[in-house]
Motif scaffolding. Structure first.
Motif, PDB file in Angstrom:
ATOM      1  N   GLN A 221       0.819  -1.212   0.000  1.00 14.01           N
ATOM      2  CA  GLN A 221       0.000   0.000   0.000  1.00 14.01           C
ATOM      3  C   GLN A 221       0.853   1.262   0.000  1.00 14.01           C
ATOM      4  O   GLN A 221       0.419   2.317  -0.457  1.00 14.01           O
ATOM      5  N   GLU A 286     -11.340  -7.232  -8.440  1.00 12.79           N
ATOM      6  CA  GLU A 286      -9.912  -7.554  -8.336  1.00 12.79           C
ATOM      7  C   GLU A 286      -9.427  -8.260  -9.607  1.00 12.79           C
ATOM      8  O   GLU A 286      -8.319  -8.017 -10.084  1.00 12.79           O
ATOM      9  N   LEU A 289      -8.847  -5.689 -12.254  1.00 15.10           N
ATOM     10  CA  LEU A 289      -7.616  -4.933 -12.030  1.00 15.10           C
ATOM     11  C   LEU A 289      -6.389  -5.759 -12.422  1.00 15.10           C
ATOM     12  O   LEU A 289      -5.451  -5.248 -13.024  1.00 15.10           O
ATOM     13  N   ARG A 298      -1.472   4.803  -9.571  1.00 15.41           N
ATOM     14  CA  ARG A 298      -1.224   4.275  -8.236  1.00 15.41           C
ATOM     15  C   ARG A 298      -2.507   3.797  -7.561  1.00 15.41           C
ATOM     16  O   ARG A 298      -3.568   4.388  -7.711  1.00 15.41           O
ATOM     17  N   ARG A 299      -2.368   2.724  -6.827  1.00 11.18           N
ATOM     18  CA  ARG A 299      -3.468   2.216  -6.016  1.00 11.18           C
ATOM     19  C   ARG A 299      -3.272   2.710  -4.582  1.00 11.18           C
ATOM     20  O   ARG A 299      -2.230   2.481  -3.979  1.00 11.18           O
ATOM     21  N   CYS A 372      -8.820   3.496  -5.452  1.00  9.71           N
ATOM     22  CA  CYS A 372      -8.769   2.752  -4.199  1.00  9.71           C
ATOM     23  C   CYS A 372      -9.872   1.712  -4.219  1.00  9.71           C
ATOM     24  O   CYS A 372     -11.013   2.015  -4.584  1.00  9.71           O
ATOM     25  N   ARG A 378     -14.614   2.036  -2.306  1.00 12.85           N
ATOM     26  CA  ARG A 378     -13.997   2.289  -3.602  1.00 12.85           C
ATOM     27  C   ARG A 378     -13.947   3.792  -3.856  1.00 12.85           C
ATOM     28  O   ARG A 378     -14.894   4.512  -3.547  1.00 12.85           O
TER      29      ARG A 378
END
Length: 614
Positions: A221, A286, A289, A298-299, A372, A378
């Motif tokens: 993260q 997921e 992604l 970026r996450r 996110c 989300r």
């Protein structure tokens, strides 16, 4: 009895998940080289898109030609060739968006070319690059020596066939770098650029070792590299894990039964459906992604979202499915953070928005900077648009626009910018994107009042060659929705549905009011398209405020004529967005008054602007 059934279901579902995890653990290490169409046998760091965990760069080998997604900001790219040497991996690819721009020679499609980088993979452009300087026309810059200027609407592009980037341009000018041909017979801008280029691909030693040991390279993260080796656990570790999960599941299950039996407020069907929905939703998102490969965007964690928005302190607006807050990144850059409401639990809007906007790169489309996803939470992080939405500037009587009334020249430029953005979505992408929710609220304005289309939550992606699309349910906003979207008798659903929404929106820009307004003094003025059409038909003055200059009168008349063509009930009569751009930028002389539009906003909800998806 229901409580016992609930307990049994909960226990079996936990054991089924554990069994599925064991199956994944046994199959993950079996990654190997594979046949990929004309590219032949390829392997790590490339992987088949159906097995994203086996590599870093998923390739869609079933497409002709094969394509690859290097990141979300641009692409996909056509893969022309992949060559391996002892120390270097070179791949030749084609930028499909840039290729379209070179063919159409529309400079608004020329945007900066950047390559994604991460802690475990990097790319190096080995093809020569061309430097361009993008400057606002208001700066009045004279072309420096050896430089050529190309005018592009309200800005100019400066370039040198000698590729000289040593000249000093004002700080307000932005720099664009694009692949360049090694040799060109002409010195024109589009003859110098190349859509095909070579990339040198470099994978870090740590990541290569990770995959060599059966692991998977991931980002924590905080953005740092980690090697996930949980896929290669020993049998004793798996047995211990199974024991722990089974024991905890029994304990939690017993607690659930006690609560259920004492209070009797749980419905077995509701709990089962909720659990299935949340599990499948998270898995689907997921999986989406992962299939988009290593992410250039970026996450962020949810804690990061709270930090950048100061715990959601500055609310910019809200929609049917989301709230938008002002945020600030660590580098000081301001952003708009769109937080999807938890009640919107099926993930459709999140996937729609990311899937569609990740394919775009255009001056009139808002830029996605990050995202996110953490459990049911989300969020999407966008570039910050200082002037907010178009909605607050165009309606007379709106307190928020009392000191910000837009002039006719600005309104005209905004209408052209939105048209160019829609033209790009319909024709400029590698796939056709239909927005389905074009309205003033979804048009954002930067500090120069350049419009950018936003909110792709209802968008639909379809092949270019497909004329019509099928939809199970209507989607859009009352008052802007094309008639064929909610009633199939009017024709098939296509890109012409966005054209209708565009026309209704531009008419509101011209009239400074909602198209359907029951508060007006005269019945004949309730539906603005009918009122303005009658004035055109009788050759009367338009009766619009602020039309003092002749050029403003002509531009307003063009906006009205184009809009009336766009809102025709028969989709086949409406122009394409390419035609709309040509009509707005052209002369009034060839214009014909369109047939009278006979449809209006549903009288049951004359001022409703809520988005529906029924």
């Amino acid at each position: 009895m229901a409580c016992v059934s609930l307990f049994v279901f909960f226990l079996l579902s936990r054991l089924l998940l554990l069994h599925s995890a064991e199956e994944v653990n046994r199959t993950l290490p079996n990654c190997s080289s594979f046949q990929c169409g004309k590219l032949g046998i390829i392997g790590f760091p490339f992987t088949d898109s159906s097995h994203p965990l086996c590599g870093l760069l998923p390739v869609k080998c079933d497409e002709m030609p094969p394509t690859i997604q290097l990141g979300w900001s641009r692409g996909p790219y056509e893969v022309i060739n992949i060559s391996y040497t002892n120390t270097t991996l070179i791949t030749r690819i084609k930028d499909l968006l840039l290729s379209d721009a070179l063919i159409t020679q529309k400079c608004e499609s020329v945007t900066n070319f950047t390559l994604p980088n991460s802690p475990f993979i990097s790319f190096k452009l080995t093809t020569p690059s061309q430097t361009l300087f993008k400057c606002n026309r208001t700066l009045g810059i004279a072309s420096p020596r050896n430089f050529t200027r190309r005018n592009c609407g309200d800005y100019s592009l400066y370039y040198s066939h000698l590729n000289d980037d040593s000249q000093s341009f004002p700080a307000q000018c932005s720099i664009i770098q694009l692949p360049r041909k090694k040799h060109s017979d002409k010195d024109t801008l589009f003859s110098l650029l190349s859509a095909e280029f070579d990339l040198e691909v470099n994978v870090s030693e740590a990541c290569s070792s990770c995959y060599g040991g059966g692991g998977h390279c991931e980002l924590e993260q905080n953005g740092k590299f980690q090697c996930d080796i949980a896929k290669k656990v020993t049998w004793s570790q798996r047995r211990l894990k199974a024991t722990v999960i089974a024991t905890s599941s029994v304990g939690i299950g017993v607690l659930m039964v006690i609560i259920c039996c004492f209070w009797g407020k749980f419905s077995l069907n509701k709990i089962i459906n909720f659990w299935k929905k949340e599990t499948l939703t998270h898995q689907d998102v997921e999986a989406f992604l992962r299939n988009h490969g290593p992410l250039v965007i970026r996450r962020y964690s949810y804690a990061d979202i709270k930090t950048m928005t100061k715990s959601f302190n500055d609310k910019l607006g809200q929609g049917g499915y989301s709230n938008v807050y002002k945020g600030k990144l660590q580098d000081g850059c301001f952003v708009a953070v769109k937080v999807l409401k938890e009640s919107k639990g099926n993930g459709d809007e999140f996937v729609n928005e990311v899937a569609s906007i990740s394919r775009t790169s255009h001056v009139n489309i808002v830029t996605l900077k990050g995202f996110c996803i953490e459990g049911s939470k989300r969020a999407l992080i966008y570039e910050f648009m200082s002037n907010g939405s178009l909605e607050k500037f165009i309606y007379k009587g709106n307190p928020s626009n009392s000191n910000h009334q837009l002039g006719w020249e600005t309104l005209y430029k905004i209408s052209i910018g939105i048209a160019r953005g829609l033209e790009y979505l319909h024709r400029g992408c590698n796939a056709q994107i239909l927005h389905f929710d074009i309205k003033p609220h979804n048009i954002l304005l930067d500090e120069n009042f350049c419009p950018k289309i936003s909110d792709f939550g209802l968008a639909k992606i379809c092949p270019r060659e497909k004329s019509f699309i099928s939809m199970v349910s209507a989607r859009g906003t009352i008052g802007y929705m094309a008639p064929e979207v909610f009633c199939r008798n009017f024709g098939g659903i296509s890109h012409k549905s966005d054209v209708y929404s565009y026309g209704m929106m531009v008419l509101e820009m011209v009239g400074g009011r909602k198209n359907f307004d029951a508060s007006v003094d005269f019945t004949s003025e309730i539906y603005f398209p009918h009122w303005i059409y009658k004035r055109l038909e009788l050759g009367e003055e338009l009766g619009l405020l602020g039309l003092l200059e002749k050029v403003d009168q002509e531009n307003a008349r063009k906006m009205i004529m184009v809009s009336l063509w766009c809102i025709q009930s028969d989709p086949s009569i409406r122009p394409s967005m390419s035609k709309v751009v040509n009509m707005l930028e052209g002369s009034l002389e060839p214009f014909k008054i369109p047939p009278k539009p006979f449809l209006c906003s549903p009288p049951s909800s004359p001022v409703d602007s809520s988005t529906i998806m029924v």
